[in-house]
Structures are given as structure tokens and as C-alpha cells.
Scaffold this motif. Structure first.
Motif, short mmCIF file in Angstrom:
data_model
loop_
_atom_site.label_atom_id
_atom_site.label_comp_id
_atom_site.label_asym_id
_atom_site.label_seq_id
_atom_site.Cartn_x
_atom_site.Cartn_y
_atom_site.Cartn_z
N HIS A 28 31.89 -7.01 -27.41
CA HIS A 28 33.01 -7.37 -26.24
C HIS A 28 33.24 -6.18 -25.54
O HIS A 28 33.68 -6.50 -24.23
CB HIS A 28 34.31 -7.55 -27.17
CG HIS A 28 35.22 -8.27 -26.33
ND1 HIS A 28 36.16 -7.56 -25.79
CD2 HIS A 28 35.64 -9.62 -26.10
CE1 HIS A 28 37.04 -8.21 -25.23
NE2 HIS A 28 36.90 -9.53 -25.57
N TYR A 35 40.22 -2.98 -19.73
CA TYR A 35 40.89 -2.50 -20.91
C TYR A 35 42.33 -2.21 -20.69
O TYR A 35 42.68 -1.86 -19.74
CB TYR A 35 40.09 -1.38 -21.72
CG TYR A 35 38.63 -1.61 -21.51
CD1 TYR A 35 37.97 -2.39 -22.78
CD2 TYR A 35 38.02 -0.99 -20.63
CE1 TYR A 35 36.86 -2.70 -22.53
CE2 TYR A 35 36.39 -1.29 -20.54
CZ TYR A 35 35.85 -2.00 -21.44
OH TYR A 35 34.49 -2.28 -21.43
N PHE A 59 40.46 -4.22 -30.96
CA PHE A 59 41.14 -5.78 -30.85
C PHE A 59 42.52 -5.85 -30.81
O PHE A 59 43.22 -6.74 -30.13
CB PHE A 59 40.36 -6.60 -32.11
CG PHE A 59 39.15 -7.29 -31.80
CD1 PHE A 59 38.59 -7.60 -30.50
CD2 PHE A 59 38.00 -6.69 -32.70
CE1 PHE A 59 37.41 -8.09 -30.66
CE2 PHE A 59 36.76 -7.09 -32.64
CZ PHE A 59 36.41 -7.56 -31.37
N ARG A 63 41.86 -4.19 -26.13
CA ARG A 63 41.31 -5.60 -25.25
C ARG A 63 42.12 -5.75 -24.25
O ARG A 63 43.47 -6.02 -24.34
CB ARG A 63 41.12 -6.56 -26.31
CG ARG A 63 40.39 -7.70 -25.86
CD ARG A 63 39.89 -8.55 -26.85
NE ARG A 63 41.01 -9.40 -27.24
CZ ARG A 63 41.07 -10.28 -27.91
NH1 ARG A 63 39.87 -10.88 -28.39
NH2 ARG A 63 42.12 -10.96 -28.54
#
Length: 66
Positions: A28, A35, A59, A63
Motif C-alpha cells: 500500500h 499520506y 493503517f 494512510r
């Protein structure tokens, strides 16, 4: 050595979970350019070197929006 064998049923799923989380987060990070905090290099280092918590932190906080 025999002491470690009794912990294998607990350790094997934990190791598999750690590898799966790290690979998923790494893929990912490498595929998405946006970000919330930091840059690509920072997140690759966090994911790879901070064992189970690195991918979870990515996560949860790193993200960016798709």
C-alpha cells in the motif's frame, strides 16, 4: 531448545500475521503517493522495522485519502 517447541502453536500464527500485515502495508505504501503524515521513505521504514505495530500505525494514521 525444547522450551521453544511448546510455544510454536502460538508463535507460528503470530509470525504469519506479522508477515501478512507488513507485506500488505508495504504494498500500500509503495502504490499510493498520498499520506497524512510523512513521506514514502518514512513509512517504508516504519512498516519494515517496527514489527507488528508499524503496519498498524500506518493503517491507522498514515494512510492518506484515495
Amino acid at each position: 531448545m525444547n522450551d521453544y517447541i511448546e510455544y510454536l502453536p502460538f508463535l507460528i500464527p503470530l509470525i504469519i500475521l506479522e508477515i501478512a500485515l507488513a507485506l500488505t502495508a508495504l504494498v500500500h505504501v509503495l502504490r499510493h503517493p498520498h499520506y497524512r503524515f510523512g513521506n514514502r521513505v518514512l513509512w517504508v521504514l516504519v512498516v519494515m522495522f517496527i514489527q507488528i505495530l508499524g503496519p498498524v500505525v500506518y493503517f491507522a494514521f498514515g494512510r492518506g485519502e484515495e
